[in-house]
Motif scaffolding. Structure first.
Motif, short mmCIF file in Angstrom:
data_model
loop_
_atom_site.label_atom_id
_atom_site.label_comp_id
_atom_site.label_asym_id
_atom_site.label_seq_id
_atom_site.Cartn_x
_atom_site.Cartn_y
_atom_site.Cartn_z
N GLU A 137 33.13 43.99 51.66
CA GLU A 137 34.57 43.75 51.47
C GLU A 137 34.99 44.07 50.03
O GLU A 137 36.01 44.73 49.81
CB GLU A 137 34.89 42.29 51.80
CG GLU A 137 36.37 41.98 51.80
CD GLU A 137 36.67 40.55 52.23
OE1 GLU A 137 37.70 40.01 51.80
OE2 GLU A 137 35.86 39.97 52.99
N LEU A 138 34.18 43.64 49.07
CA LEU A 138 34.47 43.92 47.67
C LEU A 138 34.38 45.41 47.39
O LEU A 138 35.23 45.99 46.70
CB LEU A 138 33.51 43.15 46.76
CG LEU A 138 33.61 43.44 45.25
CD1 LEU A 138 34.99 43.02 44.73
CD2 LEU A 138 32.51 42.71 44.49
N ARG A 139 33.36 46.06 47.94
CA ARG A 139 33.18 47.49 47.71
C ARG A 139 34.34 48.30 48.27
O ARG A 139 34.80 49.26 47.64
CB ARG A 139 31.87 47.96 48.34
CG ARG A 139 30.63 47.48 47.60
CD ARG A 139 29.37 48.11 48.15
NE ARG A 139 28.19 47.70 47.39
CZ ARG A 139 26.99 48.27 47.50
NH1 ARG A 139 26.82 49.28 48.34
NH2 ARG A 139 25.97 47.83 46.78
N ASP A 140 34.81 47.95 49.45
CA ASP A 140 35.95 48.66 50.04
C ASP A 140 37.18 48.54 49.15
O ASP A 140 37.95 49.49 49.00
CB ASP A 140 36.25 48.10 51.44
CG ASP A 140 35.19 48.48 52.46
OD1 ASP A 140 34.41 49.42 52.18
OD2 ASP A 140 35.12 47.85 53.52
N TRP A 141 37.37 47.36 48.55
CA TRP A 141 38.50 47.13 47.67
C TRP A 141 38.36 47.95 46.38
O TRP A 141 39.30 48.58 45.91
CB TRP A 141 38.60 45.63 47.35
CG TRP A 141 39.73 45.28 46.43
CD1 TRP A 141 41.07 45.51 46.62
CD2 TRP A 141 39.62 44.65 45.15
NE1 TRP A 141 41.79 45.05 45.55
CE2 TRP A 141 40.93 44.50 44.63
CE3 TRP A 141 38.55 44.16 44.40
CZ2 TRP A 141 41.18 43.92 43.38
CZ3 TRP A 141 38.80 43.57 43.18
CH2 TRP A 141 40.10 43.46 42.68
N LEU A 142 37.15 47.98 45.83
CA LEU A 142 36.91 48.69 44.58
C LEU A 142 37.00 50.21 44.76
O LEU A 142 37.35 50.93 43.82
CB LEU A 142 35.52 48.33 44.04
CG LEU A 142 35.34 46.88 43.57
CD1 LEU A 142 33.87 46.62 43.21
CD2 LEU A 142 36.23 46.56 42.38
N GLU A 143 36.68 50.71 45.95
CA GLU A 143 36.71 52.14 46.20
C GLU A 143 38.09 52.74 46.00
O GLU A 143 38.23 53.94 45.73
CB GLU A 143 36.21 52.46 47.62
CG GLU A 143 34.70 52.47 47.77
CD GLU A 143 34.03 53.62 47.03
OE1 GLU A 143 34.74 54.51 46.50
OE2 GLU A 143 32.79 53.62 46.96
N ASP A 144 39.14 51.93 46.13
CA ASP A 144 40.50 52.42 45.97
C ASP A 144 40.88 52.54 44.49
O ASP A 144 41.95 53.06 44.17
CB ASP A 144 41.49 51.49 46.67
CG ASP A 144 41.35 51.54 48.19
OD1 ASP A 144 40.96 52.60 48.69
OD2 ASP A 144 41.62 50.53 48.85
N LYS A 153 37.81 46.73 34.72
CA LYS A 153 37.45 45.51 35.45
C LYS A 153 36.07 45.02 35.00
O LYS A 153 35.86 43.81 34.80
CB LYS A 153 37.45 45.76 36.95
CG LYS A 153 37.18 44.50 37.78
CD LYS A 153 37.59 44.68 39.20
CE LYS A 153 37.46 43.36 39.98
NZ LYS A 153 38.36 42.31 39.46
N GLU A 178 29.91 44.30 41.20
CA GLU A 178 29.43 43.47 42.30
C GLU A 178 28.49 42.37 41.79
O GLU A 178 28.61 41.20 42.15
CB GLU A 178 28.70 44.36 43.31
CG GLU A 178 28.37 43.73 44.63
CD GLU A 178 27.80 44.78 45.59
OE1 GLU A 178 28.31 44.89 46.70
OE2 GLU A 178 26.84 45.48 45.20
#
Length: 318
Positions: A137-144, A153, A178
């Protein structure tokens, strides 16, 4: 087993990109009957030669086994992993520790050579690597986020790690965020490390191992000249075509190739016609120059490093 006072002795040769580490390591290996363990996070991959500045070695049969040889010196943890697969610091630490013992048991001197500082530190100082599971979930958010946003960050979470990381290596930026998000910061504790006779020492697989650490640095002006000259040769020998081959042979996306950083970051931009051909060498040169400065910052942080001009300054006690 090659030992000094019942301690396995390992030579470590580091330095910024284009400083002459590989040449010094080979010369030291010939003088001390050693074998080399590569500590480079990109040179582990096959067919990534010119973009990484990998030595021009070949795989040959020796004592019934396939060995990567350069100037008749065995090199390990180099040119063996497919670029579509992951090989991270946890893999390296375990493999490098095993190779140190294996080389020593043959009566030879293990020599670690490379420029990936955190990888070297993980072995020399026994850094405990964090057991943090991937957070999808965190990775998907960071990918943007853009590379610049990711770096900002990380700076807020762990300013120390942000200063050392490649700001264009998205997978590392995301992984560092992460870990820092979970643990507060990226750990750098030295587990089991201690000083003995002026050398960094620790336990590896039940053996006491000491490390003589040498850093090669010819001075910034000379280093910049070497980076530029070497870069010209790499272009001439087909560095752009190498990136195209990674696409064809392994089906790598341009985004995956860019994750390796430096030349691999800029060449895909050029191949997408988003940059003029004459701009490409200068972009890569600038990236490598900045990378060299980050490597120097890491080296200067630890006082155990002995600064040398060439391999003649490397010594070993038996």
């Amino acid at each position: 087993m090659t030992k000094m006072n019942n301690i396995i002795h390992c030579i470590v040769i580091a330095g910024p990109t284009s400083s002459g580490k590989s040449k010094a390591a080979v010369e030291a290996a010939k003088r001390f009957d050693g074998e080399i363990i590569s500590a480079d996070s990109r040179q582990v991959y096959k067919d990534m030669n010119l973009g990484t500045g990998k030595v021009d070695g070949t795989w040959q049969k020796r004592n019934g086994q396939e060995v990567f040889l350069y100037k008749d010196v065995p090199h390990y943890l180099i040119d063996f992993q497919e670029p579509g697969k992951e090989y991270n610091i946890s893999h390296f630490k375990k493999d490098c520790q095993n190779k140190i013992i294996e080389i020593s048991e043959k009566g030879k001197v293990p020599i670690i050579c490379g420029g990936t500082g955190f990888w070297i530190s993980s072995v020399v100082y026994g850094i405990e690597l964090p057991e943090v599971k991937p957070n999808r979930e965190l990775r998907d958010w960071l990918e943007d986020m853009s590379d610049e946003e990711l770096l900002k960050k990380l700076e807020k979470l762990d300013s120390s790690r942000a200063k050392k990381i490649d700001p264009r290596n998205r997978p590392r930026l995301i992984r560092a965020i992460e870990i820092a998000n979970k643990l507060g910061k990226v750990p750098s504790n030295k587990a089991g490390y201690y000083q003995k006779d002026g050398l960094a020492t620790g336990k590896i697989n039940g053996h006491e191992v000491s490390f003589s650490q040498y850093a090669i640095f010819p001075g910034m002006e000379k280093l910049e000249e070497k980076i530029k000259k070497r870069l010209g040769k790499r272009f001439k020998n087909g560095m752009v075509e190498e990136v195209q081959n990674l696409q064809k042979k392994y089906g790598l996306s341009l985004e995956r190739i860019q994750s390796f950083g430096l030349a691999y970051y800029w060449i895909p931009i050029y191949l997408q016609n988003k940059m003029k051909e004459k701009e490409l060498p200068e972009r890569i040169y600038s990236s490598e120059r900045k990378y060299a400065k980050r490597q120097l910052t890491w080296l200067k942080r630890e006082r155990e490093w002995q600064w040398i001009d060439n391999s003649a300054d490397i010594k070993i006690s038996r």
